[in-house]
Write a protein that holds these residues in place. Structure first.
Motif, PDB file in Angstrom:
ATOM      1  N   ASP A  50       0.845  -1.191   0.000  1.00 44.49           N
ATOM      2  CA  ASP A  50       0.000   0.000   0.000  1.00 44.49           C
ATOM      3  C   ASP A  50       0.884   1.247   0.000  1.00 44.49           C
ATOM      4  O   ASP A  50       1.764   1.400   0.858  1.00 44.49           O
ATOM      5  N   ALA A  51       0.661   2.126  -0.970  1.00 46.30           N
ATOM      6  CA  ALA A  51       1.453   3.356  -1.049  1.00 46.30           C
ATOM      7  C   ALA A  51       1.172   4.300   0.120  1.00 46.30           C
ATOM      8  O   ALA A  51       1.989   5.174   0.434  1.00 46.30           O
ATOM      9  N   ASP A  52       0.037   4.123   0.765  1.00 45.45           N
ATOM     10  CA  ASP A  52      -0.331   4.932   1.928  1.00 45.45           C
ATOM     11  C   ASP A  52       0.283   4.296   3.169  1.00 45.45           C
ATOM     12  O   ASP A  52      -0.399   3.637   3.965  1.00 45.45           O
ATOM     13  N   ALA A  53       1.584   4.471   3.338  1.00 38.08           N
ATOM     14  CA  ALA A  53       2.314   3.807   4.424  1.00 38.08           C
ATOM     15  C   ALA A  53       1.788   4.198   5.801  1.00 38.08           C
ATOM     16  O   ALA A  53       1.830   3.403   6.743  1.00 38.08           O
ATOM     17  N   ALA A  54       1.278   5.404   5.935  1.00 44.75           N
ATOM     18  CA  ALA A  54       0.751   5.865   7.226  1.00 44.75           C
ATOM     19  C   ALA A  54      -0.693   5.414   7.441  1.00 44.75           C
ATOM     20  O   ALA A  54      -1.267   5.653   8.499  1.00 44.75           O
ATOM     21  N   HIS A  55      -1.273   4.777   6.445  1.00 46.14           N
ATOM     22  CA  HIS A  55      -2.660   4.272   6.506  1.00 46.14           C
ATOM     23  C   HIS A  55      -3.677   5.362   6.855  1.00 46.14           C
ATOM     24  O   HIS A  55      -4.619   5.130   7.601  1.00 46.14           O
ATOM     25  N   GLU A  56      -3.467   6.526   6.267  1.00 44.37           N
ATOM     26  CA  GLU A  56      -4.424   7.604   6.483  1.00 44.37           C
ATOM     27  C   GLU A  56      -5.777   7.276   5.864  1.00 44.37           C
ATOM     28  O   GLU A  56      -6.815   7.773   6.320  1.00 44.37           O
ATOM     29  N   ASN A  57      -5.770   6.442   4.814  1.00 50.74           N
ATOM     30  CA  ASN A  57      -7.033   6.070   4.179  1.00 50.74           C
ATOM     31  C   ASN A  57      -7.882   5.118   5.030  1.00 50.74           C
ATOM     32  O   ASN A  57      -9.024   4.831   4.680  1.00 50.74           O
ATOM     33  N   LEU A  58      -7.302   4.638   6.119  1.00 57.14           N
ATOM     34  CA  LEU A  58      -8.038   3.729   7.001  1.00 57.14           C
ATOM     35  C   LEU A  58      -8.628   4.446   8.208  1.00 57.14           C
ATOM     36  O   LEU A  58      -9.226   3.816   9.079  1.00 57.14           O
ATOM     37  N   VAL A  59      -8.468   5.756   8.244  1.00 57.37           N
ATOM     38  CA  VAL A  59      -8.986   6.538   9.370  1.00 57.37           C
ATOM     39  C   VAL A  59     -10.494   6.695   9.239  1.00 57.37           C
ATOM     40  O   VAL A  59     -11.016   7.063   8.183  1.00 57.37           O
ATOM     41  N   SER A  60     -11.187   6.406  10.315  1.00 56.51           N
ATOM     42  CA  SER A  60     -12.642   6.520  10.325  1.00 56.51           C
ATOM     43  C   SER A  60     -13.065   7.956  10.644  1.00 56.51           C
ATOM     44  O   SER A  60     -12.411   8.649  11.423  1.00 56.51           O
TER      45      SER A  60
END
Length: 281
Positions: free
Chosen positions: A59-69
């Motif tokens: 996943d290019a979003d290493a900080a997993h910001e796209n998983l924030v609710s």
């Protein structure tokens, strides 16, 4: 003396110490060598596969910001999936990732679908290969009993495995359809009434176009195929360039937006008038 020698020879025959018994003693050793060889070969093959599988697209979003609710777009992390959107949504999509692609790389596409009113779930696959988890949708569907209509889908190999799941569950009244992104079906869906949407990029050099064309005969009535001009194979996710792929002339975000819009339009059209859908576009 002669009688004694005859008795000794007889004991040799009874106890198997003579030359005639030697071949029988060698068989267990040969079997053991063969078994050891097979075990070693299996261990080497397993080790080689683990090395191969460990080199995957992350996943290019290493900080997993796209998983924030957020209050507007809830995100729930399950044991083997991440769900985006309202858990009580009318329609849910279970999405299988492409081979050797981290499943969270599809978060941007899932978020877009969730913003359109769907419960969209990306599923984690064993070793990042969907053929190890063809029935993974069962676990996800059971976790959200409020959803009344389900679609399954996937990217590349994940799409083909989702198609296999759809074929195996074609008589499931809650399963409405299938979404294939840069993928084709090798399973016969022609006798089913499932909605089927295929989306691929014009610059996709990974997708086998010949097999895609051949799979048209396996599609159910009302299936639709859409080409995204400028899109490529990797553009459905956010994991960077893929080996062997063509160069996209549009941004991945644009490709994902067009894909989400196409899925939304097709699902709504199926819901309103399934029989009126064109076979291709």
């Amino acid at each position: 003396m002669e009688h004694h020698e005859n008795n000794f020879a007889g004991r040799e025959a009874e106890t198997g110490t003579g030359a005639a018994a030697a071949p029988r003693r060698r068989w267990p050793r040969r079997v053991a060598i063969a078994l050891v060889t097979l075990v070693v070969a299996a261990v080497v093959a397993a080790a080689a596969f683990l090395v191969y599988a460990s080199d995957y697209y992350r996943d290019a979003d290493a900080a997993h910001e796209n998983l924030v609710s957020t209050p507007q777009l809830p995100v729930a992390q399950g044991e083997h999936y991440v769900a985006f959107g309202d858990p009580a949504a009318e329609t849910g999509l279970v999405f299988y990732p492409g081979a050797k692609v981290e499943y969270t790389a599809y978060a941007p596409l899932m978020r877009d679908l969730a913003a359109r009113g769907y419960l969209a779930m990306a599923v984690e696959m064993p070793f990042n290969f969907a053929f190890f988890g063809i029935n993974a949708a069962d676990e996800v569907r059971e976790a959200f009993p409020q959803v009344s209509e389900w679609w399954v889908g996937g990217h590349s190999l994940g799409g083909s495995m989702a198609a296999q799941y759809a074929a195996d569950h074609a008589d499931d009244g809650a399963l409405a359809g299938l979404v294939l992104l840069g993928a084709y079906t090798a399973s016969d869906l022609s006798a089913s009434d499932l909605g089927t949407l295929v989306v691929y990029g014009s610059e996709d050099q990974v997708l086998n176009r010949g097999k895609l064309a051949d799979s048209a005969a396996l599609m159910p009535e009302g299936a639709r195929t859409i080409e995204i001009v400028g899109g490529n194979h990797a553009g459905f996710g956010a994991y960077g360039p893929q080996e062997g792929d063509g160069s996209a002339t549009i941004a991945a975000e644009e490709q994902q937006g067009q894909t989400a819009a196409a899925i939304d339009a097709y699902v709504k059209a199926r819901r309103q008038a399934p029989a009126a859908l064109p076979a291709a576009a």
